[in-house]
Design an enzyme around this catalytic site. Structure first.
Site, PDB file in Angstrom:
ATOM      1  CB  SER A  64     105.801  69.203 -23.763  1.00 15.61           C
ATOM      2  OG  SER A  64     106.743  68.334 -24.339  1.00 15.61           O
ATOM      3  CE1 TYR A 113     113.333  68.520 -24.280  1.00 12.82           C
ATOM      4  CE2 TYR A 113     111.240  67.566 -24.963  1.00 12.82           C
ATOM      5  CZ  TYR A 113     112.178  67.824 -23.977  1.00 12.82           C
ATOM      6  OH  TYR A 113     111.960  67.386 -22.702  1.00 12.82           O
ATOM      7  CB  THR A 148     114.075  71.999 -22.954  1.00 17.14           C
ATOM      8  OG1 THR A 148     112.808  72.465 -22.487  1.00 17.14           O
ATOM      9  CG2 THR A 148     114.628  70.984 -21.967  1.00 17.14           C
ATOM     10  CE  LYS A 161     111.450  72.858 -17.910  1.00 18.07           C
ATOM     11  NZ  LYS A 161     111.872  71.488 -18.220  1.00 18.07           N
ATOM     12  CG  HIS A 201     114.136  67.340 -17.912  1.00 14.15           C
ATOM     13  ND1 HIS A 201     114.338  68.105 -19.023  1.00 14.15           N
ATOM     14  CD2 HIS A 201     113.085  66.531 -18.223  1.00 14.15           C
ATOM     15  CE1 HIS A 201     113.476  67.770 -19.965  1.00 14.15           C
ATOM     16  NE2 HIS A 201     112.694  66.819 -19.502  1.00 14.15           N
ATOM     17  NE  ARG A 221     108.166  63.403 -11.379  1.00 16.49           N
ATOM     18  CZ  ARG A 221     109.368  63.964 -11.586  1.00 16.49           C
ATOM     19  NH1 ARG A 221     109.651  65.145 -11.084  1.00 16.49           N
ATOM     20  NH2 ARG A 221     110.279  63.332 -12.302  1.00 16.49           N
TER      21      ARG A 221
HETATM   22  C1  LIG Z   1     106.349  63.205 -17.026  1.00 18.84           C
HETATM   23  C2  LIG Z   1     107.238  64.384 -17.293  1.00 18.84           C
HETATM   24  C3  LIG Z   1     107.483  64.774 -18.601  1.00 18.84           C
HETATM   25  C4  LIG Z   1     108.274  65.901 -18.858  1.00 18.84           C
HETATM   26  N1  LIG Z   1     108.426  66.325 -20.159  1.00 18.84           N
HETATM   27  C5  LIG Z   1     109.118  67.472 -20.383  1.00 18.84           C
HETATM   28  C6  LIG Z   1     109.183  68.001 -21.696  1.00 18.84           C
HETATM   29  O1  LIG Z   1     108.607  67.476 -22.638  1.00 18.84           O
HETATM   30  N2  LIG Z   1     109.917  69.127 -21.882  1.00 18.84           N
HETATM   31  C7  LIG Z   1     110.574  69.765 -20.848  1.00 18.84           C
HETATM   32  O2  LIG Z   1     111.230  70.764 -21.068  1.00 18.84           O
HETATM   33  N3  LIG Z   1     110.481  69.290 -19.590  1.00 18.84           N
HETATM   34  C8  LIG Z   1     109.769  68.175 -19.328  1.00 18.84           C
HETATM   35  N4  LIG Z   1     109.664  67.715 -18.051  1.00 18.84           N
HETATM   36  C9  LIG Z   1     110.295  68.460 -16.948  1.00 18.84           C
HETATM   37  C10 LIG Z   1     109.330  69.508 -16.389  1.00 18.84           C
HETATM   38  O3  LIG Z   1     109.139  70.554 -17.298  1.00 18.84           O
HETATM   39  C11 LIG Z   1     109.869  70.111 -15.089  1.00 18.84           C
HETATM   40  O4  LIG Z   1     111.182  70.560 -15.282  1.00 18.84           O
HETATM   41  C12 LIG Z   1     109.829  69.129 -13.924  1.00 18.84           C
HETATM   42  O5  LIG Z   1     108.669  68.346 -13.978  1.00 18.84           O
HETATM   43  C13 LIG Z   1     109.860  69.885 -12.596  1.00 18.84           C
HETATM   44  O6  LIG Z   1     109.885  69.007 -11.525  1.00 18.84           O
HETATM   45  P1  LIG Z   1     108.579  68.531 -10.706  1.00 18.84           P
HETATM   46  O7  LIG Z   1     107.885  67.533 -11.543  1.00 18.84           O
HETATM   47  O8  LIG Z   1     109.165  67.958  -9.479  1.00 18.84           O
HETATM   48  O9  LIG Z   1     107.716  69.763 -10.451  1.00 18.84           O
HETATM   49  C14 LIG Z   1     108.873  66.604 -17.774  1.00 18.84           C
HETATM   50  C15 LIG Z   1     108.610  66.197 -16.465  1.00 18.84           C
HETATM   51  C16 LIG Z   1     107.798  65.107 -16.211  1.00 18.84           C
HETATM   52  C17 LIG Z   1     107.517  64.717 -14.782  1.00 18.84           C
END
Ligand SMILES: Cc1cc2nc3c(=O)[nH]c(=O)nc-3n(C[C@H](O)[C@H](O)[C@H](O)COP(=O)(O)O)c2cc1C
Length: 369
Positions: free
Chosen positions: A98, A121, A147, A243, A267, A322
């Site tokens: 990220s 980002y 993203t 994304k 997300h 997660r």
């Molecule tokens: C704690 C956390 C932080 C995240 N940070 C980012 C990020 O910095 N950039 C991004 O594109 N997606 C981010 N996401 C989204 C994830 O890339 C992804 O789309 C999402 O976790 C998928 O769902 P899941 O957690 O149910 O597998 C984040 C998700 C979580 C849970």
């Protein structure tokens, strides 16, 4: 893994992962939609010699799963991004770093051998975003994941209540919590990586990034639109993945932009509360653009069965967020590896029980529709 992570990771960071925006309805729906999907049990077929190997944008993968970009991974466990990237590398699947990581691009590159992917980002300061792409190129990142669904931040109540910051501010409630998290504290004391590694020292005029919400709202570029993808392509000549697509019209536009893949995603239910579960739009998006572009999927995957559901529905491959974060918080690198092993085994056995031997031959005929 989730239960162990909850015991070991400071509340502020555990909550940051296990949360969705506002009422969290989309967060819950992401998991529920996958759970609702029933599989077709088939019997009396030769299911010896099974394979869940696949590809993602031309790269061979041990299973159609990548690690999603997750901000502040290095706060779930010391050096979290490096450990997760190493676990992914050893398992043979892609790791996505990220923009909002704790370990920097250069740091992760130094501690891994296989090229990883970088998630971008776009900031108001486009010069900074250009610089990030140059750094990712220099670090040999093989794909950029742009993203699109976080130009402004969906409110996550728990983060506000907890005063989420990195490093955590030494308030009495935080100190009491840390006293019960010796595993986390011990590991964190061994590392110097405790800030946003890609940003700290690189953004002019930003001296206080401790409040993630404030910082995001002031720095992220709300003018980001489809023309910005062209701008990104001018600065990035390797594979490009978009994304955060959760709508058929958007998928059609994205597919016309000459990128390598899209990720159907909301997300993880952290942005637009009330949006459809990503699994509930996946089929329509695959039908609309699946013959033109690789359609990837994330949101709610907690098992190999979920990976199977998404791939059978037509996703070329998937990402987990997660699921691996809980493994990392629970047991560091070994926890991420354990999660990947569990998902791999579940995927393999589930595929067999559906009467299939090759993940690339599965499809909607394996689902009860
Ligand atoms: C704690 C956390 C932080 C995240 N940070 C980012 C990020 O910095 N950039 C991004 O594109 N997606 C981010 N996401 C989204 C994830 O890339 C992804 O789309 C999402 O976790 C998928 O769902 P899941 O957690 O149910 O597998 C984040 C998700 C979580 C849970």
């Amino acid at each position: 893994m989730q239960a162990l992570a909850k015991r070991r990771v400071p509340k502020m960071f555990y909550d940051y992962a296990d949360t969705g925006s506002w009422t969290q309805s989309t967060y819950r729906e992401n998991e529920a939609a996958l759970q609702r999907q029933k599989l077709r049990q088939r019997v009396a077929r030769n299911i010896d010699n099974r394979s869940v190997k696949s590809t993602m944008i031309g790269r061979e993968v041990a299973m159609p799963v990548a690690l999603a970009p997750v901000g502040l991974t290095g706060m779930q466990h010391a050096d979290g991004e490096i450990l997760a990237a190493q676990a992914a590398e050893e398992f043979g699947i892609p790791f996505t770093l990220s923009t909002m990581s704790v370990c920097s691009i250069e740091d992760v590159a130094e501690h891994t051998k296989t090229p990883f992917w970088f998630q971008l980002y776009v900031m108001r300061d486009r010069g900074f975003s250009e610089n990030l792409m140059q750094r990712a190129t220099a670090a040999d990142c093989s794909a950029l994941v742009l993203t699109l669904d976080l130009q402004v931040l969906g409110q996550r109540h728990q983060d506000l209540k907890n005063g989420l910051s990195t490093p955590p501010k030494p308030k009495p409630s935080v100190l009491v919590d840390l006293a019960f998290k010796p595993f986390w504290c011990w590991n964190m004391l061994q590392t110097k990586r405790r800030e946003f590694g890609n940003i700290h020292g690189h953004v002019a005029g930003v001296d206080d990034m401790s409040s993630l919400a404030e910082w995001t709202n002031s720095q992220f570029d709300p003018t980001l639109d489809w023309s910005s993808v062209e701008w990104v392509k001018k600065h990035w000549d390797r594979k490009l993945i978009l994304k955060g697509i959760n709508d058929v019209e958007d998928a059609k536009i994205a597919a016309g932009l000459g990128v390598d893949a899209i990720v159907v995603s909301n997300h993880g239910g952290r942005q637009l509360d009330g949006a459809l579960a990503s699994y509930d739009v996946l089929g329509d998006i695959v039908d609309a653009v699946g013959d033109k572009i690789e359609v990837h999927f994330d949101g709610g995957i907690r098992s190999g069965q979920d990976v199977f559901r998404a791939v059978a529905m037509g996703a070329h491959s998937t990402y987990i967020g997660r699921a691996y974060i809980y493994g990392l918080g629970a047991m560091g690198k070994a926890g991420v590896t354990k999660v990947l092993e569990m998902i791999h085994k579940e995927l393999d056995v589930t595929m067999g029980l559906c009467g299939e031997t090759d993940i690339t031959n599965t499809g909607r005929h394996n689902l009860v529709l």
